[in-house]
Scaffold this active site. Sequence first.
Site, PDB file in Angstrom:
ATOM      1  N   GLU A 480     -29.384 -17.554  36.705  1.00 36.33           N
ATOM      2  CA  GLU A 480     -30.072 -16.285  35.978  1.00 36.33           C
ATOM      3  C   GLU A 480     -28.714 -16.432  34.745  1.00 36.33           C
ATOM      4  O   GLU A 480     -28.891 -16.959  34.803  1.00 36.33           O
ATOM      5  CB  GLU A 480     -29.836 -15.652  37.160  1.00 36.33           C
ATOM      6  CG  GLU A 480     -29.993 -13.887  36.238  1.00 36.33           C
ATOM      7  CD  GLU A 480     -29.287 -12.539  37.117  1.00 36.33           C
ATOM      8  OE1 GLU A 480     -30.016 -11.672  37.310  1.00 36.33           O
ATOM      9  OE2 GLU A 480     -28.790 -12.329  37.628  1.00 36.33           O
ATOM     10  N   GLU A 486     -35.555  -8.199  36.454  1.00 35.43           N
ATOM     11  CA  GLU A 486     -35.672  -7.036  37.213  1.00 35.43           C
ATOM     12  C   GLU A 486     -35.230  -6.283  35.501  1.00 35.43           C
ATOM     13  O   GLU A 486     -35.454  -4.859  36.570  1.00 35.43           O
ATOM     14  CB  GLU A 486     -34.240  -7.561  37.934  1.00 35.43           C
ATOM     15  CG  GLU A 486     -32.942  -7.499  37.310  1.00 35.43           C
ATOM     16  CD  GLU A 486     -31.881  -8.360  37.743  1.00 35.43           C
ATOM     17  OE1 GLU A 486     -32.169  -8.441  39.021  1.00 35.43           O
ATOM     18  OE2 GLU A 486     -30.517  -8.799  37.550  1.00 35.43           O
TER      19      GLU A 486
HETATM   20  C1  NOJ Z   1     -29.373  -9.524  41.553  1.00 38.37           C
HETATM   21  C2  NOJ Z   1     -30.586 -10.818  41.281  1.00 38.37           C
HETATM   22  O1  NOJ Z   1     -30.548 -11.120  40.160  1.00 38.37           O
HETATM   23  C3  NOJ Z   1     -31.728 -10.269  41.821  1.00 38.37           C
HETATM   24  O2  NOJ Z   1     -32.973 -11.547  41.723  1.00 38.37           O
HETATM   25  C4  NOJ Z   1     -31.387  -9.970  43.684  1.00 38.37           C
HETATM   26  O3  NOJ Z   1     -33.114  -9.847  43.830  1.00 38.37           O
HETATM   27  C5  NOJ Z   1     -30.609  -9.078  43.752  1.00 38.37           C
HETATM   28  N1  NOJ Z   1     -29.198  -9.389  42.941  1.00 38.37           N
HETATM   29  C6  NOJ Z   1     -29.445  -9.182  45.045  1.00 38.37           C
HETATM   30  O4  NOJ Z   1     -29.333 -10.277  46.051  1.00 38.37           O
HETATM   31 CA    CA Z   2     -28.589 -10.975  37.957  1.00 43.47          CA
END
Ligand code: NOJ
Ligand code: CA
Length: 680
Positions: A480, A486
């Site tokens: 990431e 998100e």
């Molecule tokens: C942050 C991550 O970027 C996301 O993809 C994930 O679902 C959550 N943390 C929980 O691990």
């Molecule tokens: Ca994240």
Amino acid sequence: MKLPRLLVTAMAAMLSAPALAGTVSSPDGRIVVTLDVTGEGVPYYSVERDGKPVITDSNLGFNFTDDDPMRRNFTVQTQISRESEHRWEQPWGERQFVVDHHKELAVTYAETDETPRTITVRMRVFDEGIGFRYEFPEQPHFQTANIAEELTEFNIASEGTAWWIPAGDWNRYEYIYSKTPIREVSVAHTPMTIRLEDGTHLSFHEAALVDYSGMWLRRMDGQRFRASLAPSSRGAKVVRDAPFDTPWRTIRIGDDAADLVENDLELNLNEPNKLGDVSYFEPNKYIGIWWGMIRGDWSWAQGENHGATTERAKQYIDFAAENGFRGVLIEGWNVGWDGNWFGNGRDYSFTQAYPDFDLEEVTSYAAEKGVHLVGHHETGGNIQVYEAQLEDAMAMNQRLGIDVIKTGYVADAGGIISCNADIKDECGEEIFEWHDGQRMVQHHQRVIEVAAKHKIAINPHEPIKDTGLRRTYPNWVAREGARGQEYNAWAKFGSGPDHAPTLVYTRMLSGPMDYTPGVLGLVGDNDMPMASTKAKQLGLYLAIYSPIQMAADFVESLEAHPKELEFIRAVPADWAESKLIAGEVGDYAIFARKDRNSADWYVGGVNDATERTLELAFDFLEPDTDYRATIWKDAEGATYLTDARHKIAYDSKTVKRGDTMSLWLAPGGGAAIRLEPIAK
Ligand code: NOJ
Ligand code: CA
């Protein structure tokens, strides 16, 4: 530790006349780098391109916590020049073959006193930019480097615009990019992208970040930056025994945005593949029990809304099997999510599933259907709890046929808890480390190596930034390391329409990103709209490269969009070639990419908030071949601002090399085109 230095007289320094250490140019001769020492014996470098300064005199050196700085009173001991040209093949990537053609100058500097320390600066100059590193040889007067700060400077020669995110702040790399005059940058993460007033494009970054601390760029004054290493809980930011090499400090240099993007500088500065055969990793697409947790419909923790149930896992596996997705990510399957896991992670088990998730049953169901689970290891930043279970967890995953694992380090930066797992119940000891300090760099490497032993690929979230190590460890497939999809669930218009076309020229210069495109419903939590048209969700597959691409939406939403799903099913995750055919930093980005496993090309990408019409030239296609172009594009009137974000148009036509196509991009829009050769 070195003996206390005797006063080196100013006289001696002045007597050592400045000696030109040397110059080295790029193979095409456009970039010329000079390495030299000042009259006081301070090593420095400068960079010119086409005879114009790009980096003016910039000092090199180190401060230590327990020794005199390495900063002045150096003379040139040796200098060695070399040229190298070769081509190497990537097991997967944005392009199959990479050319490494550079000239090199290695200058060894020695101090002028009676217990001289020595250090080598190795400078490599490519047509695409420069990279240099420090090498600490084995030597009698210097054994352990306790580095307080690296004094490397980057003195940018002229004014310009910078795209950057802050370093040393709590949210790791997950910021909206600022676009400011260079003079308004504070402390920035790399890659930092710059456009100078004359149009020259620069990207500052590093390559091969191994057993060292990540480099931030601190603006000192004007356009002068200095390396600022991520801190450590120990005091010294880096502790290493000689001999060792630092990571490469890199500057991509180009005439335009495409020169920054079509640029393999950092990959070329990394060591070749150390893992050998990594064919266990197949570039692929995956879906997951994920968006429901991000939106807040389901929970990672146990309870009535628990996302990761055996039943839902089977539903997702069925959908994956029917639609050709290799992977199904399942988050919240394991013990440890109940309570506060953020920046904590003490309770995580990486082998024990929750009672309503039958891991053995789900993995064997997946295997029957030819689907692989994508494992998930959220650590809450607790790297000691994770490291203590690493071997067992990887062995279990290998046994179950899970060969890609997404990891996670959700904790405020500077708030990693390094709690000793042996005393997990008491867990009194807390050590705070930065996400990009030396300890975390070591941690990520450890995970990669243990995973490789078990033929598992890794995709970390809240990671350390990518510095091209996928070349050396090709099981490090994505990460990431920026604000991903998100954030579009958590606020109206989330990261905004400019974010994706900015990522292309900033974060993406470092390597593949698990951005998780394909949210066709275009809504986040509480049905808040995203700053994206439908076509942009498809364009993201071409703009934001990853060898593992998610279709991040609920399966019901994917199913409700059969035409868009057709594109997502078809688009490859592995390329023979990638070109940026239209784009400007932060504004828009249209790529042409050639499938590695067929003769198909794909064209598409993303736009910012300004609508525009592009004339795309199809001069990359094979000659004398007609292609069927299947087009997904913003329909007339589409805009991210209203419900018209859902307006998408489909088209098809025949094109050949030399043709042009006019393409309208909506505000917050995008496009995707598949080009298949038509058999004669
Ligand atoms: C942050 C991550 O970027 C996301 O993809 C994930 O679902 C959550 N943390 C929980 O691990
Ligand atoms: Ca994240």
